[in-house]
Scaffold this motif. Sequence first.
Motif, PDB file in Angstrom:
ATOM      1  N   LYS A 155      14.593  -0.446 -33.518  1.00  0.00           N
ATOM      2  CA  LYS A 155      14.815   0.260 -32.252  1.00  0.00           C
ATOM      3  C   LYS A 155      13.477   0.678 -31.637  1.00  0.00           C
ATOM      4  O   LYS A 155      13.161   1.867 -31.567  1.00  0.00           O
ATOM      5  N   CYS A 158      12.765   3.725 -28.959  1.00  0.00           N
ATOM      6  CA  CYS A 158      13.997   4.502 -28.823  1.00  0.00           C
ATOM      7  C   CYS A 158      13.788   5.865 -29.479  1.00  0.00           C
ATOM      8  O   CYS A 158      13.545   5.946 -30.692  1.00  0.00           O
ATOM      9  N   LYS A 161      14.742   7.324 -33.072  1.00  0.00           N
ATOM     10  CA  LYS A 161      15.018   6.179 -33.948  1.00  0.00           C
ATOM     11  C   LYS A 161      13.761   5.384 -34.286  1.00  0.00           C
ATOM     12  O   LYS A 161      13.717   4.718 -35.316  1.00  0.00           O
ATOM     13  N   ASP A 162      12.751   5.454 -33.429  1.00  0.00           N
ATOM     14  CA  ASP A 162      11.483   4.775 -33.675  1.00  0.00           C
ATOM     15  C   ASP A 162      10.454   5.814 -34.115  1.00  0.00           C
ATOM     16  O   ASP A 162      10.016   6.636 -33.306  1.00  0.00           O
ATOM     17  N   ASP A 281      12.928   5.412 -24.086  1.00  0.00           N
ATOM     18  CA  ASP A 281      14.211   6.013 -23.693  1.00  0.00           C
ATOM     19  C   ASP A 281      15.053   6.255 -24.939  1.00  0.00           C
ATOM     20  O   ASP A 281      14.647   5.928 -26.061  1.00  0.00           O
ATOM     21  N   TYR A 282      16.223   6.800 -24.743  1.00  0.00           N
ATOM     22  CA  TYR A 282      17.197   6.880 -25.830  1.00  0.00           C
ATOM     23  C   TYR A 282      17.750   5.483 -26.102  1.00  0.00           C
ATOM     24  O   TYR A 282      17.633   4.579 -25.271  1.00  0.00           O
ATOM     25  N   ASP A 283      18.365   5.319 -27.241  1.00  0.00           N
ATOM     26  CA  ASP A 283      18.963   4.033 -27.601  1.00  0.00           C
ATOM     27  C   ASP A 283      20.146   3.726 -26.677  1.00  0.00           C
ATOM     28  O   ASP A 283      21.102   4.500 -26.622  1.00  0.00           O
ATOM     29  N   LYS A 284      20.071   2.610 -25.972  1.00  0.00           N
ATOM     30  CA  LYS A 284      21.141   2.206 -25.054  1.00  0.00           C
ATOM     31  C   LYS A 284      22.075   1.159 -25.668  1.00  0.00           C
ATOM     32  O   LYS A 284      22.951   0.630 -24.984  1.00  0.00           O
ATOM     33  N   THR A 291      16.541  -5.284 -26.046  1.00  0.00           N
ATOM     34  CA  THR A 291      15.931  -4.143 -26.726  1.00  0.00           C
ATOM     35  C   THR A 291      14.447  -4.372 -26.959  1.00  0.00           C
ATOM     36  O   THR A 291      13.618  -3.482 -26.729  1.00  0.00           O
TER      37      THR A 291
END
Length: 377
Positions: A155, A158, A161-162, A281-284, A291
């Motif tokens: 990710k 993100c 998550k990253d 950004d947030y995970d989409k 991605t």
Amino acid sequence: QDAFVAFHVDKVLVSKYLKPLQIGELAPDQPSIEPTKNEMLVKDFRELRATVERMGLLEPNQLFFFLLLAHILLLDTAAWLILFYFGTSLLPFVFSLLLLTISQVQASWLQHDLGHLSVFRKTKWNHLLHKFVMCHLIGASAKWWTLLHSQHHAKPNCFHKDPDIDMHPFLFTLGKKFSVELGIKKKKYMPYNHQHKYFFITLPPLLFPTYFHCHTFYIAYTKKYWADLAWMLTFYIRFFYTYGSLLETKTLNSLTSLHRMLESSWFVWVSQMNHIPMDIDYDKNLDWMSTQLQATCNVEQSLFNDWFTGHLNFQIEHHLFPSMPRHNYWKVAPLVKSLCAKHGIEYQCKPLLTAFADIVHSLKTSGELWHDAYLHK
């Protein structure tokens, strides 16, 4: 899934662990692609993946990696021999420092290849040499690197998550969206409107000597990576025995600190040029290719750029095919460009110095957005 295929080289081995995890089959009326993902792009990317496998682009050229390792060992040895034969005055010290830094950075690019299982066909050989290069030649934990870097690849950019963007918001504010959010919430951990200035004296020179140095030992100890810790100990024994026999304690500490700071600066500028200026950004929950493309960009190819960046100038291709040997990135790049053009996805490629400048420019923009939102009533 595409992420699973990208990360796992030995499909026969991992399939043994999948059977207990199966919870059932999709009902006939259920879609196999989630609505947030581009079904046609997923289909075309999987065709590209099949083409890549047919072309043999996932097969490593072991002579290429042997020569990489050889030049790392030669530089490492030459750094010590200069001090041994020419003494420890300023000029030999500087030359030794430069060779040691180059050797360490090139070793970090090679351990990256090994961590992605792209050097040998057999996974166990990749893991073994990874410990030699990462733990013995560099002095860091191979499993620690794999733990963090796998999350980054899954990710990229993100938030939450990253781990590579965990510096937001405590040291920097990253991305336009998060900078505005932070300003609106009136949060200020640092003077972010000046972050493009203090970046030069914080992250590049200090990431390795401070955070990474402590974090690799912390994770290795808490997660009981005893084999890694034993390998890491051999680095410190070798380094302080060989250089300690030539240098006084004060000079030895200077050599250690300076080479880590130079290594850190080189690494940070190269690793961040492909990500920090991109969308954060947030995970989409987008498809695999979308991605990766929204979070990565390339730097123009040249012999110097390939060597200097460890082929991370082909960051797009590397993120799409993490286990691909780096000497094949240039071969798949035209196919990736074509697929991006077909689906209207931007494929960014820029000169090396422009990529460096974009790091500073993106930090300045984010800082200004935070400042405007922070002052807004």
